[in-house]
Design an enzyme around this catalytic site. Structure first.
Site, PDB file in Angstrom:
ATOM      1  N   GLY A 248      29.861  35.126  42.743  1.00 28.84           N
ATOM      2  CA  GLY A 248      30.227  36.701  42.165  1.00 28.84           C
ATOM      3  C   GLY A 248      30.267  37.885  43.207  1.00 28.84           C
ATOM      4  O   GLY A 248      30.687  38.959  42.493  1.00 28.84           O
ATOM      5  N   GLU A 290      26.268  30.400  44.897  1.00 32.16           N
ATOM      6  CA  GLU A 290      27.600  29.884  45.107  1.00 32.16           C
ATOM      7  C   GLU A 290      28.721  30.901  45.116  1.00 32.16           C
ATOM      8  O   GLU A 290      29.474  30.809  44.309  1.00 32.16           O
ATOM      9  CB  GLU A 290      27.909  28.896  43.672  1.00 32.16           C
ATOM     10  N   GLY A 292      32.112  31.964  46.242  1.00 35.72           N
ATOM     11  CA  GLY A 292      33.630  31.321  46.285  1.00 35.72           C
ATOM     12  C   GLY A 292      34.677  32.569  46.912  1.00 35.72           C
ATOM     13  O   GLY A 292      35.110  32.218  48.145  1.00 35.72           O
ATOM     14  N   ARG A 293      34.718  33.303  45.976  1.00 36.05           N
ATOM     15  CA  ARG A 293      35.757  34.318  46.416  1.00 36.05           C
ATOM     16  C   ARG A 293      35.488  34.976  47.775  1.00 36.05           C
ATOM     17  O   ARG A 293      36.295  35.279  48.736  1.00 36.05           O
ATOM     18  CB  ARG A 293      35.866  35.479  45.406  1.00 36.05           C
ATOM     19  N   ARG A 330      47.287  35.906  39.198  1.00 31.57           N
ATOM     20  CA  ARG A 330      46.217  37.068  38.650  1.00 31.57           C
ATOM     21  C   ARG A 330      46.780  38.179  38.326  1.00 31.57           C
ATOM     22  O   ARG A 330      46.069  38.851  37.530  1.00 31.57           O
ATOM     23  CB  ARG A 330      45.343  37.145  39.993  1.00 31.57           C
ATOM     24  N   CYS A 361      61.516  33.268  35.328  1.00 31.22           N
ATOM     25  CA  CYS A 361      62.199  33.874  34.234  1.00 31.22           C
ATOM     26  C   CYS A 361      61.351  34.395  33.331  1.00 31.22           C
ATOM     27  O   CYS A 361      60.916  33.950  32.025  1.00 31.22           O
ATOM     28  CB  CYS A 361      62.979  33.075  33.749  1.00 31.22           C
ATOM     29  N   TYR A 390      41.242  32.031  44.658  1.00 30.75           N
ATOM     30  CA  TYR A 390      42.053  31.809  43.162  1.00 30.75           C
ATOM     31  C   TYR A 390      43.536  32.144  43.219  1.00 30.75           C
ATOM     32  O   TYR A 390      44.068  32.644  42.324  1.00 30.75           O
ATOM     33  CB  TYR A 390      41.286  32.885  42.338  1.00 30.75           C
TER      34      TYR A 390
END
Ligand code: LLP
Length: 431
Positions: A248, A290, A292-293, A330, A361, A390
């Site tokens: 986070g 953990e 990630g980002r 995103r 489209c 992500y």
């Protein structure tokens, strides 16, 4: 420039890890994901160092590979000595392909199927993070049938709202994830786990959300989790060896966002846990987190080629690029804001606000609105910064657009890590 792995060279081109993004886009085509391997490694080391300094031995950061999953990333993470968090058999399989040490994984997910469970146990997953009573029982049965005792952590919800956006806010009571401490479900599942012999309860896990910039929600979660552990110890005599606080940590996507100082945050979290342990006569548990980002986010840049530039008088100017929601959904999903620039004019002043549209489209297919850019013209290379997390992992084939390749850059030189998909790839499973 937003992050210190970005620069501008003598040609006025945007560089990532010293590599010229315009040249890379000419060499590999667009859209192109560029990943700065040195930046990923530096982030891994930053976490490892802080863990070694502030947490007891055995503590480990686990890379949350939902942020970016392809064979090569697991090699880098293994090389740096981090564990990895996997959330599906697909991620597990990809990690296996990279010869990642599977005993250093945490297997997540709120709905692991019986097949997933069997696959994970057989693969030698380090810890299953058990989300529900149903999963606990299924895991216990399968482990016994396979003659194994599976190490587990229990996913708990500490009832925290870290004020991030709803789609990534996971620690509240009202969540599809885990067992709530407040409702008593956490205690129930702990009691149940302690009675089973196909699983070994090692501790607890929580993940309160993503893109969090303050230390306070992490500290609050750490306190609640350690106090829960103390209460269980007092009532049932079981003391957790491990507490996993999830991921986070926020990443700067645009100027003005103040990134967490990893060492300072970890130190604050450690103080809180130590305080609760001392007060309750408990040993400081092994801590997992953990991220990630924050490990891969800033390492990534996506380069597109500009097609049309369309001004609608009184409204806005649309710049259309050769990618969009298939490679980066995103903005369409969360209205996530990014910083972009014209990579081949990076040293020129920004002249206008543009809406960057994708090629799908669909009107909602955008990379961003109100984005300040250098003068955009057909053929220009448009770079979107901080796309390492992500983006590739959330890419789709919408409108049958083949997925873009990943090129890694290290020490100024580039390597193709994931090939561009072909049209043939798109139909290869179709009979
Ligand atoms: N651990 C668990 C159990 C998680 O669910 C997550 C993220 C992480 C760790 C890693 O969190 P991070 O350090 O990356 O913030 N697709 C969304 C993000 C979803 C995050 C889901 N869980 C986005 O594009 O913003």
């Amino acid at each position: 420039m937003l992050h210190d792995n970005y620069g501008i060279n003598e040609k006025g081109h945007l560089t990532v890890c010293g590599a010229d993004t315009v040249e890379l886009s000419e060499k590999y085509g667009t859209p192109l994901y560029i990943l700065d391997e040195d930046c990923v490694r530096a982030k891994c080391r930053e976490y490892k160092k802080a863990f070694e300094k502030h947490f007891p031995s055995g503590s480990l950061p686990f890379f949350a590979s939902k942020a970016l999953s392809y064979v090569g990333i697991y090699r880098i993470i293994a090389d740096e000595g981090l564990g990895t968090d996997i959330v599906s058999p697909g991620e597990l399989y990809t990690a296996q392909k990279a010869n990642f040490p599977i005993n250093n994984t945490c297997f997540h997910g709120n709905n692991k199927t019986d097949d997933d469970i069997e696959y994970g146990i057989k693969a030698g997953v380090g810890y299953f993070v058990v989300d529900s009573m149903e999963e606990l029982n299924a895991l216990n049965e399968t482990a016994k049938r396979l003659g194994k005792v599976q190490k587990i952590l229990l996913r708990l919800t500490p009832g925290i709202d870290p004020h991030t956006f709803a789609a990534v806010n996971t620690g509240r009571i009202d969540s599809k994830f885990g067992s709530s401490i407040d409702t008593g479900a956490a205690e129930e599942i702990t009691k149940a786990a302690l009675l089973l012999d196909g699983v070994k309860l090692c501790g607890y896990h929580c993940h309160i959300g993503s893109q969090i910039f303050e230390s306070e929600p992490f500290c609050r979660a750490a306190k609640i989790m350690t106090e829960f552990s103390a209460k269980i110890k007092q009532k049932y005599g079981y003391e957790a060896e491990v507490i996993n606080l999830g991921g986070g940590f926020g990443v700067r996507y645009y100027e003005g966002q103040d990134e967490p100082d990893t060492d300072a945050f970890i130190s604050e979290i450690a103080d809180v846990i130590k305080g609760v342990c001392d007060k309750n006569g408990m040993k400081f548990p092994v801590i997992f987190m953990e991220p990630g980002r924050s490990i891969v986010g800033a390492a990534g840049v996506t380069v597109y080629t500009v097609g049309s530039v369309k001004t609608i008088p009184g409204f806005r100017t649309y710049v259309s690029v050769d990618g969009g929601m298939p490679d980066n959904p995103r903005y369409a999903l969360y209205s996530s804001r990014y910083t972009a620039l014209i990579a081949n004019k990076a040293d020129e002043p920004c002249v206008d606000e543009y809406t960057i549209g994708g090629r799908c489209c669909e009107s909602g297919d955008m990379i961003g609105e109100g984005m300040l850019l250098q003068k955009a013209e057909r053929g220009d290379k448009l770079a979107v910064l901080v796309t390492g997390a992500y983006n590739y992992s959330m890419a789709s084939h919408y409108n049958r657009i083949p997925k873009a390749p990943i090129v890694t850059v290290s020490n100024g030189s580039d390597t193709l890590a994931v090939k561009r998909e072909t049209y043939e790839d798109l139909t290869k499973n179709e009979l």
